[in-house]
Enzyme design. Structure first.
Site, PDB file in Angstrom:
ATOM      1  N   GLU A 146      -0.408   6.129 -12.328  1.00  0.00           N
ATOM      2  CA  GLU A 146      -1.664   6.226 -13.085  1.00  0.00           C
ATOM      3  C   GLU A 146      -1.957   7.667 -13.502  1.00  0.00           C
ATOM      4  O   GLU A 146      -2.595   8.414 -12.754  1.00  0.00           O
ATOM      5  CB  GLU A 146      -2.843   5.711 -12.244  1.00  0.00           C
ATOM      6  CG  GLU A 146      -2.840   4.223 -12.028  1.00  0.00           C
ATOM      7  CD  GLU A 146      -4.101   3.732 -11.312  1.00  0.00           C
ATOM      8  OE1 GLU A 146      -4.936   4.569 -10.875  1.00  0.00           O
ATOM      9  OE2 GLU A 146      -4.250   2.509 -11.176  1.00  0.00           O
ATOM     10  N   SER A 163     -12.504   1.254  -6.789  1.00  0.00           N
ATOM     11  CA  SER A 163     -12.244   2.032  -5.575  1.00  0.00           C
ATOM     12  C   SER A 163     -11.275   1.296  -4.657  1.00  0.00           C
ATOM     13  O   SER A 163     -10.815   1.846  -3.659  1.00  0.00           O
ATOM     14  CB  SER A 163     -13.562   2.264  -4.813  1.00  0.00           C
ATOM     15  OG  SER A 163     -14.016   1.025  -4.283  1.00  0.00           O
ATOM     16  N   HIS A 169       0.896  -1.158   0.000  1.00  0.00           N
ATOM     17  CA  HIS A 169       0.000   0.000   0.000  1.00  0.00           C
ATOM     18  C   HIS A 169       0.933   1.206   0.000  1.00  0.00           C
ATOM     19  O   HIS A 169       2.156   1.035  -0.172  1.00  0.00           O
ATOM     20  CB  HIS A 169      -0.884  -0.057   1.257  1.00  0.00           C
ATOM     21  CG  HIS A 169      -2.141   0.750   1.153  1.00  0.00           C
ATOM     22  ND1 HIS A 169      -2.139   2.115   1.094  1.00  0.00           N
ATOM     23  CD2 HIS A 169      -3.448   0.371   1.075  1.00  0.00           C
ATOM     24  CE1 HIS A 169      -3.372   2.562   0.984  1.00  0.00           C
ATOM     25  NE2 HIS A 169      -4.209   1.515   0.968  1.00  0.00           N
ATOM     26  N   TRP A 220       1.889   5.254   4.634  1.00  0.00           N
ATOM     27  CA  TRP A 220       0.767   4.927   5.524  1.00  0.00           C
ATOM     28  C   TRP A 220       0.905   3.555   6.172  1.00  0.00           C
ATOM     29  O   TRP A 220       0.398   3.305   7.250  1.00  0.00           O
ATOM     30  CB  TRP A 220      -0.551   4.975   4.740  1.00  0.00           C
ATOM     31  CG  TRP A 220      -0.797   6.293   4.070  1.00  0.00           C
ATOM     32  CD1 TRP A 220      -0.491   7.529   4.586  1.00  0.00           C
ATOM     33  CD2 TRP A 220      -1.390   6.518   2.799  1.00  0.00           C
ATOM     34  NE1 TRP A 220      -0.856   8.496   3.696  1.00  0.00           N
ATOM     35  CE2 TRP A 220      -1.423   7.920   2.587  1.00  0.00           C
ATOM     36  CE3 TRP A 220      -1.903   5.691   1.807  1.00  0.00           C
ATOM     37  CZ2 TRP A 220      -1.934   8.492   1.433  1.00  0.00           C
ATOM     38  CZ3 TRP A 220      -2.426   6.262   0.651  1.00  0.00           C
ATOM     39  CH2 TRP A 220      -2.441   7.648   0.476  1.00  0.00           C
ATOM     40  N   TYR A 255       3.366   7.168  -2.770  1.00  0.00           N
ATOM     41  CA  TYR A 255       2.466   8.218  -3.266  1.00  0.00           C
ATOM     42  C   TYR A 255       3.227   9.535  -3.364  1.00  0.00           C
ATOM     43  O   TYR A 255       4.081   9.833  -2.508  1.00  0.00           O
ATOM     44  CB  TYR A 255       1.274   8.388  -2.334  1.00  0.00           C
ATOM     45  CG  TYR A 255       0.174   7.352  -2.510  1.00  0.00           C
ATOM     46  CD1 TYR A 255      -0.913   7.610  -3.348  1.00  0.00           C
ATOM     47  CD2 TYR A 255       0.221   6.132  -1.841  1.00  0.00           C
ATOM     48  CE1 TYR A 255      -1.940   6.676  -3.495  1.00  0.00           C
ATOM     49  CE2 TYR A 255      -0.797   5.194  -1.987  1.00  0.00           C
ATOM     50  CZ  TYR A 255      -1.871   5.472  -2.814  1.00  0.00           C
ATOM     51  OH  TYR A 255      -2.882   4.544  -2.970  1.00  0.00           O
ATOM     52  N   GLU A 281      -0.371  -3.236 -11.079  1.00  0.00           N
ATOM     53  CA  GLU A 281      -1.375  -3.101 -10.020  1.00  0.00           C
ATOM     54  C   GLU A 281      -2.687  -3.681 -10.517  1.00  0.00           C
ATOM     55  O   GLU A 281      -3.085  -3.445 -11.657  1.00  0.00           O
ATOM     56  CB  GLU A 281      -1.551  -1.613  -9.695  1.00  0.00           C
ATOM     57  CG  GLU A 281      -2.342  -1.348  -8.434  1.00  0.00           C
ATOM     58  CD  GLU A 281      -2.589   0.145  -8.230  1.00  0.00           C
ATOM     59  OE1 GLU A 281      -1.621   0.903  -8.060  1.00  0.00           O
ATOM     60  OE2 GLU A 281      -3.764   0.530  -8.277  1.00  0.00           O
TER      61      GLU A 281
END
Ligand code: IDC
Length: 533
Positions: A371, A466, A263, A267, A294, A459
């Protein structure tokens, strides 16, 4: 008698004259002698005063001698730190003692010293003596300073400080082995004792050691790949490359990477651990880990994230994968920053650093924009890629680089119409979430392949886009028919215990490795079976 008197007085006169003459001659001789000597002394003084050249020459001779002395001393003028390990015998744990010595052959005392040795990430200090050892969490560098006591604070001119030691639990035996090639860097009062300073004197024989040091410096920024761990995916398949639509191994045979994406590492940092990767390798059959960093979300690399901490996590992830002989993808996870050009400069700097650092690692792949979305078109992505790719290639010519495609990396067919030219080993990203993306995206994959595009599914999940919602096993099955047919490489989203369908670990499980089947989410259980199939 008178004559006698006369004679006697004449004789007296003669004697007087003779004595007088003798005295005069003696005086003359003395005068001549003293006069000469005085003249000569005067001349010397005069010469000294009026011909400074001679004095300079005299001093110059002295300077030469001094210089010679100095040169000899400069040859010795060497201040350095060295370390050795105590021995190569190992118990159950990779623990060993490190012994450090500082040599000060210069004529100045070395005060306020500090030694830094890179390559210790993830290691643990279990004890230390005659020095203070510090290794901060996530830091690569072991720092050794004095104990603060007088005898230890200063290394006096011409002496050595020995027996500075510590017990270190290394992350692995490979880490320990790699450290044998590392040179410590010595500081005094916060200032590095630099090779360049020594280089200023070309007379010294240290020129060679300067070169050595410079080389070592480069090697510090470029990490040394640990020795191959035999029987692992990387030792068997080596550096991968792209041949047509396929990823092939060192023998040119088609090779499929299959594995798991973390992930967001900001986080869920606890899932970036070696035991987790080992569980995935040994129990799930994974040979690749994707490290998702991210860029724009909260905690992202280009927003409020702690860059060093994030890079530290990436480095840890690469190290763990490398030690396990697994491949690893460094993913620049753009998402809410729809267009990769938004943070292009940061991306370039990041990938420059990563590709430099991992230039010698056969197992590291780069994914340069997860993405693109929000209407970002292929020409914009291509333009971005054409700026990032050469930066990576300049450091790591054979790097496999994976480029995102429009519409959350679905439009591989569009990229296939206008692929990036002029570089080897370029792949294109296709992502799917099986409950949302079905035949329409599968046919994009077929189209792109028919045009020769090399595709990597970095991925996917089997729920909806979602990352949550219900699982669609049928669609998942159809996707895997296609994946198997073309031997396409993939990484499943995501290694975390978040309460969402795509997380592979159940949210009520707090284990970060070694999960049993009951601790896996439905998606996790399905994936484990799928991968072992
Ligand atoms: C999702 C995560 C979710 C997180 C969100 C952040 O699963 O926990 O809160 O990102 O925006 C993608 C993205 C990937 C998404 C995932 C699911 O690459 O970052 O992760 N997804 O939405 N593309 C399609 C789906």
């Amino acid at each position: 008698m008178g004559d006698n008197k006369e004679n006697s007085s004449t004789n007296k006169g003669l004697v007087t004259i003779i004595i007088g003459l003798i005295l005069i001659i003696a005086a003359l001789v003395l005068f001549i002698l003293f006069g000469k000597e005085k003249k000569s002394g005067d001349k010397k003084v005069e010469e000294e005063m009026s011909t400074p050249y001679q004095v300079v020459e005299a001093e110059s001779t002295k300077t030469d001698a001094e210089e010679k002395e100095k040169t000899d001393e400069e040859v010795k003028d060497d201040i350095y730190a060295e370390f050795t390990f105590e021995g190569d015998s190992w118990g159950d744990e990779p623990t060993n003692n490190i012994n450090i010595a500082i040599t000060n052959k210069s004529d100045k005392d070395l005060s306020d010293w500090e030694i830094r040795i890179p390559g210790f990430k993830g290691a643990e200090i279990q004890g230390h003596w005659n020095g203070t050892f510090t290794l901060e969490e996530n830091s690569d560098v072991l720092i050794i300073t004095s104990t603060g006591e007088d005898w230890n604070k200063t290394v006096k001119a011409g002496t050595e400080l020995q027996n500075i030691g510590g017990t270190i639990k290394f992350r692995s035996k490979e880490q320990y082995e790699a450290l044998k090639n590392v040179k410590p860097v010595l500081y005094s009062a916060g200032k590095e004792i630099k090779a360049e300073e020594k280089a200023e004197n070309p007379k010294t024989k240290e020129t060679d050691s300067v070169k050595e040091n410079e080389k070592e410096k480069k090697e510090v920024s470029k990490k040394i790949a640990p020795a191959d761990v035999s029987g692992t995916p990387v030792s068997n398949h080596g550096a991968l490359r792209v041949d047509g639509c396929d990823l092939v191994d060192k023998n040119g045979d088609a090779y499929q990477l299959k594995g798991i994406s973390t992930h967001g590492i900001a986080w869920f940092p606890d899932f970036v651990n070696k035991d987790a990767f080992k569980t995935l390798r040994d129990e799930w059959g994974a040979n690749v880990i994707r490290l998702a960093m991210y860029t724009a979300e909260s905690g992202g690399y280009c927003t409020d994230g702690d860059k060093d901490k994030l890079k530290g996590l990436v480095d840890n992830g690469v190290d763990y994968a490398t030690e396990l002989g697994m491949y690893v993808i460094i993913d620049w996870h753009i998402l809410s920053d729809n267009d990769p050009n938004q943070n292009k400069d940061e991306a370039i700097a990041f990938f420059d650093e990563m590709s430099k650092k991992y230039a010698d690692y056969p197992n590291v792949l780069f994914e340069i924009c997860n993405e693109p979305n929000g209407g970002t078109q292929w020409p914009q992505i291509k333009k971005y890629a054409e700026e990032v790719i050469p930066v990576i290639k300049a450091n790591k010519e054979d790097a496999v680089i994976i480029v995102g495609t429009p519409t959350w990396s679905q439009d591989v067919d569009i990229a296939a119409e206008d692929p990036i030219e002029g570089y080897s080993n370029i792949m294109y990203t296709l992502h799917f979430y099986a409950a949302t993306h079905k035949d329409n995206i599968r046919s994009k994959l077929e189209t792109a392949r028919s045009k020769g595009l090399a595709i990597f599914i970095t991925e996917f999940s089997i729920c909806d886009a979602s990352g949550n919602g219900g699982v669609d096993y049928d669609s998942a099955k159809d996707w895997f028919k296609l994946i198997d047919k073309y031997n396409i490489s993939y990484a499943a989203w995501n290694l975390a215990n978040k309460n969402e369908t795509s997380s592979l670990i159940r949210s009520d499980c707090s284990k970060t490795s070694g999960w049993n089947d009951e601790e896996l989410s439905d998606t996790g259980l399905w994936l484990k079976k799928q991968m072992n199939y």
